[in-house]
Design a protein around this motif. Structure first.
Motif, PDB file in Angstrom:
ATOM      1  N   GLU A 133     -10.194  -5.352  -2.079  1.00  0.00           N
ATOM      2  CA  GLU A 133     -10.356  -4.378  -2.874  1.00  0.00           C
ATOM      3  C   GLU A 133      -8.891  -3.290  -3.623  1.00  0.00           C
ATOM      4  O   GLU A 133      -9.061  -2.802  -4.559  1.00  0.00           O
ATOM      5  CB  GLU A 133     -11.163  -3.398  -1.920  1.00  0.00           C
ATOM      6  N   ILE A 134      -8.073  -3.063  -2.498  1.00  0.00           N
ATOM      7  CA  ILE A 134      -6.730  -2.872  -3.437  1.00  0.00           C
ATOM      8  C   ILE A 134      -6.518  -2.721  -4.744  1.00  0.00           C
ATOM      9  O   ILE A 134      -5.880  -2.266  -5.175  1.00  0.00           O
ATOM     10  CB  ILE A 134      -5.392  -2.991  -2.571  1.00  0.00           C
ATOM     11  N   GLN A 168      -7.597  -4.174  -6.851  1.00  0.00           N
ATOM     12  CA  GLN A 168      -9.263  -3.789  -7.796  1.00  0.00           C
ATOM     13  C   GLN A 168      -9.080  -2.270  -8.049  1.00  0.00           C
ATOM     14  O   GLN A 168      -9.200  -1.427  -9.589  1.00  0.00           O
ATOM     15  CB  GLN A 168     -10.334  -4.013  -7.466  1.00  0.00           C
ATOM     16  N   LYS A 169      -8.964  -0.727  -7.293  1.00  0.00           N
ATOM     17  CA  LYS A 169      -8.181   0.431  -7.492  1.00  0.00           C
ATOM     18  C   LYS A 169      -6.954   0.547  -7.893  1.00  0.00           C
ATOM     19  O   LYS A 169      -7.553   1.705  -8.563  1.00  0.00           O
ATOM     20  CB  LYS A 169      -8.737   0.798  -5.738  1.00  0.00           C
ATOM     21  N   LEU A 170      -6.688   0.222  -8.135  1.00  0.00           N
ATOM     22  CA  LEU A 170      -5.386   0.181  -8.860  1.00  0.00           C
ATOM     23  C   LEU A 170      -5.642  -0.309 -10.227  1.00  0.00           C
ATOM     24  O   LEU A 170      -4.837   0.790 -11.191  1.00  0.00           O
ATOM     25  CB  LEU A 170      -4.263  -1.121  -8.403  1.00  0.00           C
ATOM     26  N   ASN A 222     -13.647 -10.570  -4.804  1.00  0.00           N
ATOM     27  CA  ASN A 222     -14.470  -9.190  -5.269  1.00  0.00           C
ATOM     28  C   ASN A 222     -14.195  -8.851  -3.951  1.00  0.00           C
ATOM     29  O   ASN A 222     -14.045  -7.808  -4.133  1.00  0.00           O
ATOM     30  CB  ASN A 222     -15.698  -9.649  -5.420  1.00  0.00           C
ATOM     31  N   ASN A 240       1.180  -1.039  -0.232  1.00  0.00           N
ATOM     32  CA  ASN A 240       0.205   0.177   0.150  1.00  0.00           C
ATOM     33  C   ASN A 240       0.949   0.853   0.256  1.00  0.00           C
ATOM     34  O   ASN A 240       0.306   2.184   0.253  1.00  0.00           O
ATOM     35  CB  ASN A 240      -0.995  -0.400   1.181  1.00  0.00           C
ATOM     36  N   GLU A 275       1.592   1.102  -8.255  1.00  0.00           N
ATOM     37  CA  GLU A 275       1.060   1.379  -9.415  1.00  0.00           C
ATOM     38  C   GLU A 275       3.191   1.951 -10.476  1.00  0.00           C
ATOM     39  O   GLU A 275       1.960   2.084 -11.701  1.00  0.00           O
ATOM     40  CB  GLU A 275       0.387   2.596  -9.296  1.00  0.00           C
ATOM     41  N   THR A 288      -7.914   0.376 -12.019  1.00  0.00           N
ATOM     42  CA  THR A 288      -9.108   0.783 -11.894  1.00  0.00           C
ATOM     43  C   THR A 288      -8.278   1.933 -12.988  1.00  0.00           C
ATOM     44  O   THR A 288      -8.310   2.815 -13.480  1.00  0.00           O
ATOM     45  CB  THR A 288     -10.445   1.352 -11.485  1.00  0.00           C
ATOM     46  N   LYS A 289      -7.830   2.478 -11.491  1.00  0.00           N
ATOM     47  CA  LYS A 289      -6.435   4.206 -12.188  1.00  0.00           C
ATOM     48  C   LYS A 289      -5.578   4.009 -13.306  1.00  0.00           C
ATOM     49  O   LYS A 289      -5.503   4.621 -13.899  1.00  0.00           O
ATOM     50  CB  LYS A 289      -5.710   4.062 -10.381  1.00  0.00           C
ATOM     51  N   LYS A 331     -14.184  -9.836  -9.557  1.00  0.00           N
ATOM     52  CA  LYS A 331     -14.411  -9.365 -10.582  1.00  0.00           C
ATOM     53  C   LYS A 331     -13.647  -9.510 -11.697  1.00  0.00           C
ATOM     54  O   LYS A 331     -11.514  -9.306 -11.815  1.00  0.00           O
ATOM     55  CB  LYS A 331     -14.173  -8.110 -10.177  1.00  0.00           C
ATOM     56  N   TYR A 359     -11.202  -7.321 -14.865  1.00  0.00           N
ATOM     57  CA  TYR A 359     -11.235  -6.158 -15.326  1.00  0.00           C
ATOM     58  C   TYR A 359     -10.672  -6.405 -16.900  1.00  0.00           C
ATOM     59  O   TYR A 359      -9.774  -7.817 -16.370  1.00  0.00           O
ATOM     60  CB  TYR A 359     -10.169  -5.688 -14.441  1.00  0.00           C
TER      61      TYR A 359
END
Length: 169
Positions: A133-134, A136-138, A130, A100, A105, A140-141, A164, A166
């Motif tokens: 979450e970490i 998933q956020k990355l 699912n 984190n 990224e 998407t970013k 999920k 992606y």
């Protein structure tokens, strides 16, 4: 540059195998992994050695090592690989102190073009537990689009779960 991404070599396989051997139940579960399905260290190393020997058109697994200030702190891999079409992305920071921290990224920004080029990919996909979450956020970013959500056992080491999906085209 403090961020370096390179192809894994046999010298890196112990780092990867030990990352998986050192998982506790919670860490494995949070990634959708059944701790009892993780192979032993030798089996992981042998799998990577065997993949290394294949022509890139035949590979099912390929690993990039992430180095921060010349120290390996994580890796990403694609498996399975459908050469010239798509591959499924996985990524891990092995140094827990750096989780984190935003490094993932930066490393993925360097890694993704290398993966597209090496395997002439049209898309890179990720099936993420699912509850995790970490990543998933990355994703998407980084421009990945959430395209689906379904129940499956996404890998040999996974338990049955909702994932999920992606996709980055």
């Amino acid at each position: 540059n403090k961020y370096n991404v390179r192809k894994a070599t046999i010298n890196d396989y112990t780092l990867i195998a030990e990352y998986w051997q050192n998982q506790d139940f919670q860490s494995a579960f949070s990634q959708g992994i059944d701790i009892d399905k993780i192979p032993d260290k030798e089996a992981i190393i042998n799998l990577l050695i065997n993949q290394d020997a294949l022509a890139k058109e035949q590979k099912n697994t390929f690993v990039l090592i992430w180095e921060l200030s010349n120290q390996p702190i994580g890796y990403c891999n694609i498996t399975p690989i459908k050469y010239g079409d798509y591959a499924n992305l996985h990524f891990h920071i092995v140094d827990k102190a750096l989780l984190n921290s935003g490094n993932g990224e930066e490393f993925l920004k360097l890694s993704l073009p290398m993966l597209y080029e090496e395997f002439e990919l049209k898309s890179i996909r990720a099936e993420v537990f699912n509850l995790n979450e970490i990543p998933q956020k990355l994703l998407t970013k980084l421009g990945f689009k959430l395209t689906d959500e379904y129940a499956t056992t996404p890998g040999d080491w996974s338990f049955y779960q909702i994932v999920k999906k992606y996709v980055l085209d």
